[in-house]
Design an enzyme around this catalytic site. Structure first.
Site, short mmCIF file in Angstrom:
data_model
loop_
_atom_site.label_atom_id
_atom_site.label_comp_id
_atom_site.label_asym_id
_atom_site.label_seq_id
_atom_site.Cartn_x
_atom_site.Cartn_y
_atom_site.Cartn_z
N TYR A 57 0.84 -1.20 0.00
CA TYR A 57 0.00 0.00 0.00
C TYR A 57 0.88 1.25 0.00
O TYR A 57 1.59 1.51 0.95
CB TYR A 57 -0.98 0.00 1.19
CG TYR A 57 -2.06 -1.07 1.09
CD1 TYR A 57 -2.31 -1.75 -0.10
CD2 TYR A 57 -2.85 -1.40 2.19
CE1 TYR A 57 -3.29 -2.72 -0.20
CE2 TYR A 57 -3.85 -2.37 2.09
CZ TYR A 57 -4.05 -3.03 0.89
OH TYR A 57 -5.03 -4.00 0.79
N ASN A 163 -7.20 -13.33 -2.13
CA ASN A 163 -7.42 -13.51 -3.57
C ASN A 163 -7.02 -14.91 -4.06
O ASN A 163 -6.64 -15.08 -5.22
CB ASN A 163 -6.67 -12.44 -4.37
CG ASN A 163 -7.05 -11.04 -3.94
OD1 ASN A 163 -8.21 -10.67 -4.00
ND2 ASN A 163 -6.09 -10.26 -3.46
N TRP A 213 -13.25 -7.56 0.87
CA TRP A 213 -12.70 -6.24 0.53
C TRP A 213 -13.55 -5.53 -0.51
O TRP A 213 -14.28 -6.18 -1.27
CB TRP A 213 -11.24 -6.29 0.15
CG TRP A 213 -10.72 -7.08 -1.02
CD1 TRP A 213 -10.10 -8.30 -0.95
CD2 TRP A 213 -10.66 -6.70 -2.42
NE1 TRP A 213 -9.68 -8.69 -2.21
CE2 TRP A 213 -10.02 -7.74 -3.12
CE3 TRP A 213 -11.08 -5.58 -3.13
CZ2 TRP A 213 -9.78 -7.69 -4.51
CZ3 TRP A 213 -10.86 -5.54 -4.51
CH2 TRP A 213 -10.22 -6.58 -5.17
N CYS A 215 -16.31 -3.73 -0.22
CA CYS A 215 -17.75 -4.01 -0.08
C CYS A 215 -18.58 -3.03 -0.89
O CYS A 215 -19.68 -3.35 -1.34
CB CYS A 215 -18.17 -3.92 1.39
SG CYS A 215 -17.39 -5.16 2.43
N GLY A 218 -15.28 -0.18 -4.21
CA GLY A 218 -14.35 0.96 -4.32
C GLY A 218 -15.08 2.27 -4.60
O GLY A 218 -14.48 3.22 -5.12
N PHE A 222 -21.76 3.85 -6.11
CA PHE A 222 -22.36 5.20 -6.13
C PHE A 222 -22.10 5.92 -7.46
O PHE A 222 -22.88 6.73 -7.88
CB PHE A 222 -21.79 6.05 -5.00
CG PHE A 222 -21.83 5.36 -3.67
CD1 PHE A 222 -23.01 5.28 -2.96
CD2 PHE A 222 -20.70 4.76 -3.17
CE1 PHE A 222 -23.06 4.61 -1.76
CE2 PHE A 222 -20.74 4.08 -1.95
CZ PHE A 222 -21.92 4.01 -1.25
N SER A 269 -13.34 3.72 3.75
CA SER A 269 -13.38 5.17 3.90
C SER A 269 -12.59 5.65 5.12
O SER A 269 -12.52 4.94 6.13
CB SER A 269 -14.84 5.62 4.05
OG SER A 269 -14.89 7.02 4.21
N1 LIG Z 1 -6.65 -7.99 -0.47
C1 LIG Z 1 -6.80 -7.20 -1.51
O1 LIG Z 1 -6.36 -7.51 -2.63
C2 LIG Z 1 -7.49 -5.89 -1.33
C3 LIG Z 1 -7.85 -5.11 -2.45
C4 LIG Z 1 -8.51 -3.90 -2.23
C5 LIG Z 1 -8.80 -3.48 -0.92
N2 LIG Z 1 -8.40 -4.24 0.14
C6 LIG Z 1 -8.68 -3.82 1.53
O2 LIG Z 1 -10.05 -3.51 1.63
C7 LIG Z 1 -10.21 -2.19 2.16
C8 LIG Z 1 -11.47 -1.58 1.60
O3 LIG Z 1 -11.39 -1.50 0.18
P1 LIG Z 1 -11.95 -0.23 -0.55
O4 LIG Z 1 -11.26 0.98 -0.05
O5 LIG Z 1 -11.94 -0.48 -2.01
O6 LIG Z 1 -13.46 -0.23 0.04
P2 LIG Z 1 -14.82 0.38 -0.48
O7 LIG Z 1 -15.62 0.66 0.75
O8 LIG Z 1 -15.42 -0.51 -1.49
O9 LIG Z 1 -14.43 1.73 -1.22
C9 LIG Z 1 -14.01 2.85 -0.52
C10 LIG Z 1 -14.15 4.02 -1.45
O10 LIG Z 1 -15.55 4.28 -1.63
C11 LIG Z 1 -15.79 5.63 -1.38
N3 LIG Z 1 -17.12 5.79 -0.75
C12 LIG Z 1 -17.56 5.25 0.39
N4 LIG Z 1 -18.83 5.65 0.66
C13 LIG Z 1 -19.17 6.48 -0.36
C14 LIG Z 1 -20.34 7.21 -0.67
N5 LIG Z 1 -21.41 7.20 0.12
N6 LIG Z 1 -20.35 7.95 -1.80
C15 LIG Z 1 -19.27 7.98 -2.62
N7 LIG Z 1 -18.12 7.30 -2.38
C16 LIG Z 1 -18.07 6.55 -1.25
C17 LIG Z 1 -14.71 6.04 -0.40
O11 LIG Z 1 -14.51 7.44 -0.49
P3 LIG Z 1 -14.17 8.30 0.84
O12 LIG Z 1 -12.78 7.90 1.25
O13 LIG Z 1 -14.28 9.69 0.33
O14 LIG Z 1 -15.19 7.98 1.87
C18 LIG Z 1 -13.52 5.26 -0.89
O15 LIG Z 1 -12.86 5.95 -1.95
C19 LIG Z 1 -8.91 -1.47 1.78
O16 LIG Z 1 -8.62 -0.38 2.63
C20 LIG Z 1 -7.90 -2.58 1.95
O17 LIG Z 1 -7.55 -2.68 3.31
C21 LIG Z 1 -7.79 -5.44 -0.05
#
Ligand SMILES: NC(=O)c1ccc[n+]([C@@H]2O[C@H](COP(=O)([O-])OP(=O)(O)OC[C@H]3O[C@@H](n4cnc5c(N)ncnc54)[C@H](OP(=O)(O)O)[C@@H]3O)[C@@H](O)[C@H]2O)c1
Length: 304
Positions: A57, A163, A213, A215, A218, A222, A269
């Site tokens: 990261y 994965n 991950w 959920c 990304g 929205f 977030s």
């Molecule tokens: N193992 C893997 O390969 C892998 C891959 C990807 C992720 N991950 C893990 O999973 C975690 C979560 O993944 P993710 O960050 O992709 O999660 P996510 O919850 O699917 O996406 C987060 C993104 O959605 C935006 N968001 C949330 N609520 C919103 C709303 N109401 N309106 C508009 N945009 C909104 C957030 O923006 P804001 O920040 O502005 O709220 C942020 O940019 C990561 O931090 C990481 O730890 C693991």
């Protein structure tokens, strides 16, 4: 608001919070160290005690930023469970000579990556270390050897994968004495291949919880302008009304967590109000027909 409970991740595994704070996007949150600490304390206060990191990261920078905050209040370490991952790029070994991004799950790469994660985070031990992505050249014996050494030295308590296909999971498990504690996979209403390709069936069979991950895809739930995303937003809005939810985010988290493999949900977030949305989802009671309404909206056709 009720506190997020702790759940057993796997037989002989650790207890993690049912919602996990992901720190992949930490670099984009523009927080100073005090704000990072305050964010951590606020989600821990809600019961979200498990945090998710990875060596890759921001090329290690996310772990460094988190470690900086933790050093301001070292007592926080005992209140959280830290998960990190290794394996993408072999970046630590190849700085200056890296030609292409690649996976590296050789024993030495695992040991070096873990050592560097511990240094950046400023902690003595990880609660769990995951293989970030399946490496085509993975030698399961070498991975098991590295895991054994890291456990012996007390640097890592538990091990898991991310994965992985079901067969890759079984291959690595066959070389280990203790159950892998998770397979961290993408689960959301736009991409639920883990529900279709046997990944979650296997985890349910072994009573190992997935860490779900992205959920919210990304943020794609929205923002995407595809027919699928539009249909989903329509169905989720209707369901939010029916379930008495304040937002479609809550409905999506409830949808992911309803799966019988019992996922823990990762939050992406850095806005505490959005973290609260995920927590509120835990109180929603979604029935089977409602769950399938999301499925149908995503697919664009009825179940056969
Ligand atoms: N193992 C893997 O390969 C892998 C891959 C990807 C992720 N991950 C893990 O999973 C975690 C979560 O993944 P993710 O960050 O992709 O999660 P996510 O919850 O699917 O996406 C987060 C993104 O959605 C935006 N968001 C949330 N609520 C919103 C709303 N109401 N309106 C508009 N945009 C909104 C957030 O923006 P804001 O920040 O502005 O709220 C942020 O940019 C990561 O931090 C990481 O730890 C693991």
């Amino acid at each position: 608001m009720s506190s997020v409970k702790k759940v057993l991740m796997a037989p002989q595994g650790p207890e993690f919070s049912q919602l996990v704070q992901g720190y992949w996007r930490l670099g984009a949150w523009n927080m100073d160290p005090q704000a990072r600490l305050s964010f951590l304390k606020q989600h821990v206060e809600m019961g979200i005690t498990t945090v998710d990191h990875a060596a890759i990261y921001d090329a290690g920078h996310c772990e460094t930023l988190f470690g900086e905050a933790l050093r301001l209040d070292p007592a926080m370490r005992s209140k959280i469970e830290i998960v990190s991952k290794f394996g993408i790029n072999g970046i630590e070994q190849t700085v200056g000579e890296k030609r292409v991004s690649h996976y590296d799950s050789s024993k030495q790469a695992i040991l070096t990556s873990t050592e560097n994660s511990l240094k950046r985070l400023g902690v003595e031990q990880l609660d769990a270390l995951l293989v970030h992505r399946p490496d085509f050249l993975m030698d399961a014996d070498q991975v098991a050897d590295a895991f054994g050494e890291l456990q012996q030295s007390g640097k890592v308590k538990h091990f898991g994968v991310s994965n992985f296909t079901a067969s890759q999971f079984d291959l690595l498990q066959s070389r280990l004495d203790k159950p892998l504690i998770t397979n961290q996979v993408e689960i959301n209403p736009i991409n639920f291949s883990a529900l279709e390709d046997g990944t979650c069936d296997q985890l349910q069979q072994y009573r190992v919880r997935p860490m779900a991950w992205s959920c919210l895809a990304g943020g794609g739930i929205f923002s995407e302008q595809t027919d699928q995303a539009r249909r989903l937003r329509g169905a989720l809005t209707e369901l939010a009304d029916e379930l008495g939810a304040d937002s479609i985010e809550q409905v999506v988290f409830a949808w992911v967590l309803k799966h019988p493999s019992n996922p823990v949900g990762l939050i992406g977030s850095g806005k505490i109000e959005r973290v609260k949305e995920a927590v509120a989802a835990l109180a929603l009671q979604m029935n089977t027909e409602q769950w399938y309404r999301v499925w149908v909206a995503s697919k664009g056709f009825a179940v056969p």
